[in-house]
Scaffold this active site. Structure first.
Site, PDB file in Angstrom:
ATOM      1  N   SER A   1      19.345 -92.754 -36.809  1.00 43.35           N
ATOM      2  CA  SER A   1      17.878 -92.727 -36.808  1.00 43.35           C
ATOM      3  C   SER A   1      17.255 -93.525 -37.948  1.00 43.35           C
ATOM      4  O   SER A   1      16.031 -93.629 -38.023  1.00 43.35           O
ATOM      5  CB  SER A   1      17.387 -91.282 -36.873  1.00 43.35           C
ATOM      6  OG  SER A   1      17.815 -90.655 -38.060  1.00 43.35           O
TER       7      SER A   1
ATOM      8  N   LYS B   1      11.466 -83.661 -39.110  1.00 45.71           N
ATOM      9  CA  LYS B   1      11.098 -84.933 -39.740  1.00 45.71           C
ATOM     10  C   LYS B   1       9.590 -85.059 -39.901  1.00 45.71           C
ATOM     11  O   LYS B   1       9.095 -85.508 -40.949  1.00 45.71           O
ATOM     12  CB  LYS B   1      11.657 -86.094 -38.914  1.00 45.71           C
ATOM     13  CG  LYS B   1      13.173 -86.175 -38.922  1.00 45.71           C
ATOM     14  CD  LYS B   1      13.702 -87.277 -38.031  1.00 45.71           C
ATOM     15  CE  LYS B   1      15.223 -87.339 -38.053  1.00 45.71           C
ATOM     16  NZ  LYS B   1      15.770 -88.382 -37.191  1.00 45.71           N
TER      17      LYS B   1
END
Length: 829
Positions: A687, A730
Site C-alpha cells: 500500500s 488509515k
C-alpha cells in the site's frame, strides 16, 4: 632443695632429615619413606657414621625443597634401625627417637642438610616438685586411659604399658606420640623442656580431645537409633502392605470392577462408547490388579465416563437480553455482536443447528477474548478457553494413542471434560500462533474440529471413539489472518475487528475502565473526576495501541498514585480532579507521539498511511537523489513486498519521464535512496506504492509535496491505483495527524462506510484511479513562469511530451530564492 646447676648442653654435627606432616618424639619407633635426594643423602651419611640423624618437621608440608627458615628449630635425634632401598628409587627407613635437640646453626653442605645441634636432656626433678609431678603423672595416665576407651583406634594394651612407665618425660612423650593431636600442638609439646609444663599441656590437650570424642559418640548413637527406627518402620510397613495385599486386594479389585460396571450401565453414552467400555471391563477382569496395563485400562474407562455425553446447559435464546449483555460488556464491536445475535435468532427457529465457527481477527487489546466470555454469559453456556499459542504437537489437539506412557486426550476433549457440558462456548485463543515441527502439524488436526460437516464424528486418538462436537459454539481469535493456513480459514467465518477510534477509547475509558480501576484500587468512595483533556492525554501520549489494554494500565497507574496520596493524607481529601497537568505530574514525561503534518511543504517527502500493531499511523516516505548510475537503495526495515513496490515505482517513473518533463535517460545520472523513518518498526505490504512514486517525482522534479495530504494505494506498472486493506485505521491516522486530504483507491470507496461520520466530514477524501490523479492532488501547483512547461500542463490535466533540462529548473529555483531573499531584506513581503 633447689635444682642442681645444669651443665651446658652438648653440641654435635649431625645430618638433618626434614619431615612432612610428621613429628617424631623420643622413644618412638617410626617407619619413614624417603624420596627426596637431599634426604636420601642425609640417611646415607648417617649410615656411614654412627646412624644418628636429626628429625625435624617442615613448617609447610607442600614445599618440596625447604629452606632452613622453613624447618622447625626443635626436633628429635633418632637412630636408624633399618634401611631398605626400594626398586622405584625411594628408601624405607625405620628410626627410633632418642632425645630432644635444638638446631644451633646450619653448616654449608651441597648434598644434604648438615647442622650443629644441641642435645636437650630433661632436667632432674627436685624434691619439692616430685610430689606435684607424681600427681600430674597419675592424672595424665587416668585421662589417657579414658581417651583409649573412647578412641577405638588406640589399642587398649597401650594404656597398660603407659601405667608401667615411671619416667615422667618418657611417659609424656609416649602419650603425645599416640594421641591424635594437631601437628602444631605436637610441636609445642616437643619444644617444651620443662617436664611439669609438658605434663600440664598434655593433660589439657587430652581433656579437649576427650570432650570432642564424647560429642562424636553422642552423635553416632543418635544417628544409629534414628536409622534403626526408620528401618524398623519401613520393614513393618512392607509387612503390613504384604498382609493387606494377601487378605483383601482381590476383594477390593472386584468391588472396583463392580462399581465401574454399574456406572457404565447407568451412564447415557453413545452405543459405540458403551460397547467399548464393556469390552474394556472384560479385559480388566482378566488382568492382575497391580499390572501397568490394568492402570491404563482403568484410566481410559474413567476418562470416557467423565465426558459430557448427554449433559448440556439449557440455552437462552432471548435476543433482547443477549443484546443487552453484549452492549453492557463491550463498547462498539458491532459486527461480531450482530453475527452472534443472528445466530441466536436462527437457533430459536431451527431446533438442530450446526454450531458456527467464528474467527475474530484483530489487534491485541480490542476485546476478542472477553467477547467470547460475554457470548457464553448471553447464551447461558459454559465457557472453555484453550490457548493454542506455541502448540506444535499434533497430539495436543487429537490426543495420544494409549500405547504411549502417560497418554492423555487432546485439548478439545480435555476442555469438554472440564466444562461438563457438550454445548459450551469453546474459545480457541491465538489460533494464528500454532506452529509445526517433526511431531506433526496441529493446524491440520484442527481442520476436522472446525469443520461443521465433519465435527459431529470427531475422533480423539486416546478415546478412539466418535464424539459429537456439532453443538459446541467454537470461537477463534487471531491477531493476523495471513498466518492462518488457507484450508483452516475456509472452515471459519472471519470477522475482522479494527482498532478503536480515539472517541471510542474515550467512551470505553469513561464507561468501563475508570469505574473498574476505581473499584479495583479501593477508591470508589473518593470522588475522582477525569477531564476529557486528561483522558485524551492518556490515549495520545501514554499509550500507543489499537486496543485499550495499555490504556487500562495507564488509568490504573493514575488511580494507584492518587490512592497513595489519599492514604498519606489520612483520607481527608475526598475529591480529586484529574486534568492534563496532574496526569503529566503523576506519570512523568510523555512516552509516545503520533506522526503529524510537517510545518511546511517538503521536496521528496510524502505522508503515507499504514496499519501497525498499534493501529493506523502516518508513514512518511523520503527520497533523496545523488550523482550516480541509477542504483536504488531502500532502507527502513522493509519487507519483500514493500521493496517490490519501490522497484515498481521507479520503473513507472521512468516510463512516464516525457510527460513529467524528464530526460529519457535521467536515471543514468542519479542514484535513488528511498527511506522510511522509524527503522525499528518492521514495514511490509504493497500500500506504500503511491507514496513512493510521489516522493520520487517530487525529488526528481524539485516540486514540493503538500504537507497536509496523506495517501495510500498499491500501484502496477501501468499506473493503476489498486485497492488496499485497513482503510478505516488509515483514515483515522490521517485525522489524528491533522491532515486535510486523504487520497485512496477508488475501489476502496465501499470501505469508507466504516469510518466515523465526523472523521469523513473533517477530511477531503480523494478517490484515485491512476497515479496521475495522485500526483495532481499531492504536488504543489507550479507558478506560471516555471520553466518545466510539461509538468505545469501535466498538473493542469494535459499531457505534453517535451522534456526540460533539469539544470534550467535549478537556475529558475535559484533565481526565485534570490528574489525572495532580497525582498525579505528590503522589508517587502
Amino acid at each position: 632443695m633447689p635444682d642442681k646447676p645444669q651443665t651446658p648442653p652438648l653440641a654435635r654435627k649431625i645430618p638433618l632429615l626434614p619431615l612432612r606432616e610428621l613429628i617424631v618424639f623420643p622413644h618412638e619407633v617410626v617407619p619413614l619413606f624417603v624420596g627426596r635426594e637431599k634426604s636420601i643423602n642425609a640417611l646415607e651419611e648417617a649410615m656411614a657414621t654412627d646412624r644418628a640423624i636429626l628429625l625435624c618437621a617442615q613448617k609447610k608440608a607442600k614445599v618440596n625443597d625447604p629452606r632452613p627458615e622453613g624447618i622447625h628449630n626443635f626436633g628429635t635425634i633418632g637412630s636408624i634401625i633399618q634401611l631398605l632401598r626400594l626398586p622405584d628409587g625411594t628408601v624405607k627407613v625405620l628410626v627410633e627417637g632418642k632425645s630432644r635437640a635444638r638446631i644451633g646453626r646450619y653448616i654449608d653442605h651441597d648434598k644434604y642438610f648438615l647442622v650443629e645441634a644441641e642435645l636437650l636432656e630433661p632436667a632432674p626433678v627436685s624434691a619439692e616438685d616430685e610430689a606435684e609431678i607424681s600427681a600430674l603423672m597419675r592424672s595424665v595416665q587416668q585421662t589417657f586411659e579414658n581417651y583409649v576407651k573412647l578412641n577405638k583406634r588406640v589399642p587398649p594394651e597401650l594404656a597398660v604399658s603407659v601405667q608401667s612407665i615411671d619416667n615422667p618425660s618418657r611417659m609424656a612423650d609416649t602419650i603425645a606420640a599416640h594421641v591424635n593431636f594437631k601437628l602444631t600442638a605436637k610441636q609445642e609439646l616437643l619444644e617444651t623442656e620443662s617436664i611439669r609444663a609438658r605434663l600440664e599441656k598434655l593433660y589439657e590437650l587430652m581433656q579437649n580431645e576427650i570432650e570432642i570424642l564424647q560429642v562424636e559418640k553422642k552423635i553416632r548413637t543418635r544417628v544409629k537409633k534414628q536409622m534403626e527406627k526408620n528401618q524398623k518402620e519401613y520393614y513393618l510397613n512392607e509387612q503390613m502392605q504384604a498382609i493387606q495385599k494377601e487378605l483383601g486386594s482381590q476383594d477390593e479389585f472386584k468391588n472396583e470392577i463392580a462399581e465401574l460396571e454399574e456406572r457404565v450401565r447407568r451412564r447415557k453414552m453413545s452405543a459405540e462408547a458403551t460397547d467399548r467400555l464393556k469390552k474394556e471391563l472384560r479385559k480388566l477382569k482378566m488382568m492382575s490388579p497391580m499390572s501397568a496395563e490394568a492402570t491404563v485400562v482403568r484410566n481410559y474407562i474413567d476418562t470416557v465416563l467423565a465426558l459430557p455425553w448427554d449433559e448440556r446447559t439449557v440455552e437462552k435464546l432471548d435476543i433482547a437480553e443477549a443484546e443487552g449483555i453484549l452492549d453492557a460488556d463491550h463498547y462498539g464491536l458491532d459486527k461480531p455482536k450482530e453475527r452472534i445475535v443472528e445466530y441466536l435468532a436462527v437457533r430459536s427457529l431451527v431446533p438442530k443447528l450446526k454450531g458456527p465457527i467464528l474467527c475474530l481477527v484483530g489487534p491485541p487489546g480490542v476485546g476478542k477474548t472477553s467477547l467470547a466470555k460475554s457470548v457464553a454469559r448471553a447464551t447461558n453456556r459454559k465457557f472453555v478457553r484453550v490457548s493454542l499459542g506455541g502448540v506444535r504437537d499434533e497430539a495436543e489437539i487429537r490426543g495420544h494413542r494409549r500405547t504411549y506412557i502417560g497418554a492423555m486426550p487432546g485439548k478439545i476433549i480435555q476442555g469438554l471434560r472440564k466444562a461438563g457440558s457438550n454445548n459450551p462456548v469453546f474459545l480457541l485463543d491465538e489460533i494464528d500462533k500454532i506452529s509445526m515441527d517433526f511431531r506433526g502439524d496441529p493446524s491440520a488436526a484442527m481442520l476436522e474440529v472446525l469443520d461443521p460437516e465433519q465435527n459431529s464424528a470427531f475422533v480423539d486418538h486416546f478415546l478412539d471413539l466418535d464424539y459429537d462436537l456439532s453443538d459446541v459454539l467454537f470461537l477463534c481469535t487471531a491477531n493476523s489472518l495471513h498466518s492462518i493456513p488457507l484450508p483452516l480459514q475456509d472452515r471459519m467465518e472471519i470477522i475482522e475487528l479494527s482498532g478503536y477510534t480515539d472517541e471510542e477509547k474515550q467512551k470505553i475509558a469513561r464507561q468501563y475502565l475508570i469505574p473498574k480501576q476505581l473499584e479495583a484500587n479501593g477508591m470508589q468512595n473518593a470522588e475522582i473526576v477525569f477531564t476529557d483533556q486528561a483522558v485524551r492525554e492518556l490515549i495520545h501520549h501514554y499509550t500507543k495501541e489499537a486496543g485499550v489494554r495499555s490504556l487500562e494500565r495507564a488509568v490504573s497507574s493514575v488511580v494507584r498514585k492518587l490512592a497513595r496520596e489519599y492514604v498519606k493524607d489520612g483520607k481527608k481529601k475526598k475529591s480529586f480532579k484529574v486534568d492534563l497537568r496532574l496526569v503529566q505530574r503523576l506519570l512523568g514525561a510523555q512516552k509516545y507521539r503520533y506522526n503529524s503534518a510537517d510545518a511546511s511543504d517538503q521536496i521528496g517527502m510524502t505522508n503515507g498511511l499504514a496499519v501497525t500493531i498499534f493501529g493506523g499511523d502516518l508513514l512518511p516516505a523520503e527520497v533523496t537523489l545523488t550523482a550516480g548510475k541509477g542504483k536504488v537503495t531502500l532502507t527502513g526495515k522493509l519487507g519483500e513486498v514493500m521493496q517490490e513496490s519501490a522497484q515498481a515505482a521507479v520503473t513507472y517513473v521512468r516510463s512516464r519521464s516525457p510527460s513529467l518533463g524528464l530526460e529519457p535517460d535521467f536515471h543514468e545520472h542519479v542514484d535513488f535512496h528511498v527511506h522510511f523513518p522509524e527503522g525499528a518498526v518492521p514495514k511490509d505490504g504493497p500500500s506504500a506504492g503511491v507514496t513512493i512514486v510521489t516522493s520520487l517525482v517530487s525529488a526528481l522534479l524539485r516540486v514540493p509535496v503538500r504537507k497536509d495530504v496523506a495517501m495510500t494505494g498499491e500501484i502496477n506498472l501501468r499506473g493503476r491505483v489498486l485497492p488496499i486493506g485497513g482503510l478505516k485505521d488509515k483514515v483515522l491516522a490521517a485525522f489524528r495527524g491533522e491532515m486535510k486530504t486523504v487520497i485512496c483507491p477508488r475501489d476502496n470507496e465501499k470501505d469508507l462506510a466504516d469510518v466515523p461520520k465526523h472523521v469523513l466530514k473533517a477530511l477531503d477524501i480523494k478517490l484515485a484511479d491512476t497515479i496521475d490523479d495522485v500526483l495532481r492532488w499531492a504536488l504543489v501547483p507550479l507558478p506560471e513562469d516555471h520553466p518545466n512547461v510539461a509538468l505545469r500542463k501535466f498538473l493542469a490535466g494535459v499531457d505534453v511530451t517535451s522534456p526540460v533540462d533539469w539544470r534550467e529548473v535549478n537556475r529558475y529555483l535559484e533565481e526565485r530564492r534570490r528574489k525572495d531573499r532580497e525582498a525579505h531584506e528590503s522589508g517587502v513581503h
